[in-house]
Design a protein around this motif. Structure first.
Motif, PDB file in Angstrom:
ATOM      1  N   VAL A  64       0.852  -1.190   0.000  1.00 12.64           N
ATOM      2  CA  VAL A  64       0.000   0.000   0.000  1.00 12.64           C
ATOM      3  C   VAL A  64       0.887   1.239   0.000  1.00 12.64           C
ATOM      4  O   VAL A  64       1.737   1.416   0.883  1.00 12.64           O
ATOM      5  N   ILE A  65       0.691   2.090  -1.010  1.00 15.17           N
ATOM      6  CA  ILE A  65       1.414   3.350  -1.108  1.00 15.17           C
ATOM      7  C   ILE A  65       0.498   4.445  -0.562  1.00 15.17           C
ATOM      8  O   ILE A  65      -0.619   4.616  -1.051  1.00 15.17           O
ATOM      9  N   PRO A  66       0.932   5.156   0.471  1.00 14.01           N
ATOM     10  CA  PRO A  66       0.089   6.224   1.019  1.00 14.01           C
ATOM     11  C   PRO A  66      -0.283   7.251  -0.052  1.00 14.01           C
ATOM     12  O   PRO A  66       0.406   7.376  -1.072  1.00 14.01           O
ATOM     13  N   ALA A  67      -1.368   7.987   0.188  1.00 17.25           N
ATOM     14  CA  ALA A  67      -1.830   8.988  -0.778  1.00 17.25           C
ATOM     15  C   ALA A  67      -0.706   9.970  -1.125  1.00 17.25           C
ATOM     16  O   ALA A  67       0.001  10.458  -0.239  1.00 17.25           O
ATOM     17  N   GLN A  68      -0.547  10.207  -2.421  1.00 18.57           N
ATOM     18  CA  GLN A  68       0.486  11.113  -2.919  1.00 18.57           C
ATOM     19  C   GLN A  68      -0.157  12.312  -3.603  1.00 18.57           C
ATOM     20  O   GLN A  68      -1.280  12.242  -4.099  1.00 18.57           O
ATOM     21  N   ARG A  69       0.581  13.391  -3.684  1.00 20.24           N
ATOM     22  CA  ARG A  69       0.096  14.532  -4.455  1.00 20.24           C
ATOM     23  C   ARG A  69       0.154  14.179  -5.938  1.00 20.24           C
ATOM     24  O   ARG A  69       0.821  13.220  -6.340  1.00 20.24           O
TER      25      ARG A  69
END
Length: 197
Positions: A64-69
């Motif tokens: 899981v990749i945390p929310a990115q801009r």
């Protein structure tokens, strides 16, 4: 009127005839293995065991990749941290990365100069228009929704990378990018499957 006819082949007795005719089929004689044959059997067993030890194996994990801009993000270090335990067990194989989303993408590109990431985002925004002047019909989730889908298809949602001696065998300047195409993104899931020996 139907008449049942029975045909008895001369070489095969009729049903039940075994009560009247007994035939004995001799069993083949038992064969003893010579020492040379035994050695060959042991060698074959050892070869089979070696083959099993080199049999293909699999490992799979969802990262899981945390929310990115919005933009292109180098995620190689994060991926390696998550899979290093499994990855080290492969001498040779393939790593397959699959992004489970339609408004982000995966690609392999520059891992050193972050200007490449910024320039790629600039290119994507110029080539895929958005806003009121854009011709898109699918705008249910905002003006960046349809452009995000198009950009996702341009770069794709899957990567395949060779594994060599427990490492992802990429070039010196190559890195794994997560390209986020939404203004307000959620976390992203990547299914990583390792296969090899």
């Amino acid at each position: 009127m139907l008449v049942a006819l029975a045909f008895i082949h001369p070489k095969f007795p009729e049903r039940g005839a075994h009560h009247r005719h007994h035939s004995t089929i001799p069993s083949p004689p038992l064969r003893r293995c010579s020492p040379a044959a035994t050695t060959k059997q042991h060698a074959a067993a050892a070869a089979a065991a070696a083959h099993l030890s080199m049999a293909a194996k699999w490992a799979q994990k969802t990262v899981v990749i945390p929310a990115q801009r919005r933009g292109c993000h180098l995620i190689t270090p994060k991926i390696l941290r998550e899979i290093e335990g499994d990855l080290s067990g492969f001498k040779c194989g393939l790593a397959h990365l699959f992004l489970q989303h339609t408004s982000a993408s995966l690609t392999i590109n520059e891992n050193y100069d972050s200007d490449v990431q910024a320039d790629t985002e600039t290119f994507l925004n110029r080539i895929v228009p958005e806003g009121r002047s854009a011709p898109w019909k699918h705008t249910l989730e905002g003006p960046d929704d349809m452009p995000a889908h198009i950009k996702s298809s341009m770069f794709g949602c899957a990567l395949t990378i060779p594994i060599t001696d427990g490492h992802l065998n990429m070039g010196t300047w190559q890195g794994i990018w997560l390209c986020e195409h939404r203004d307000n993104a959620s976390s992203r899931k990547i299914v990583i499957t390792l296969n090899g020996v």
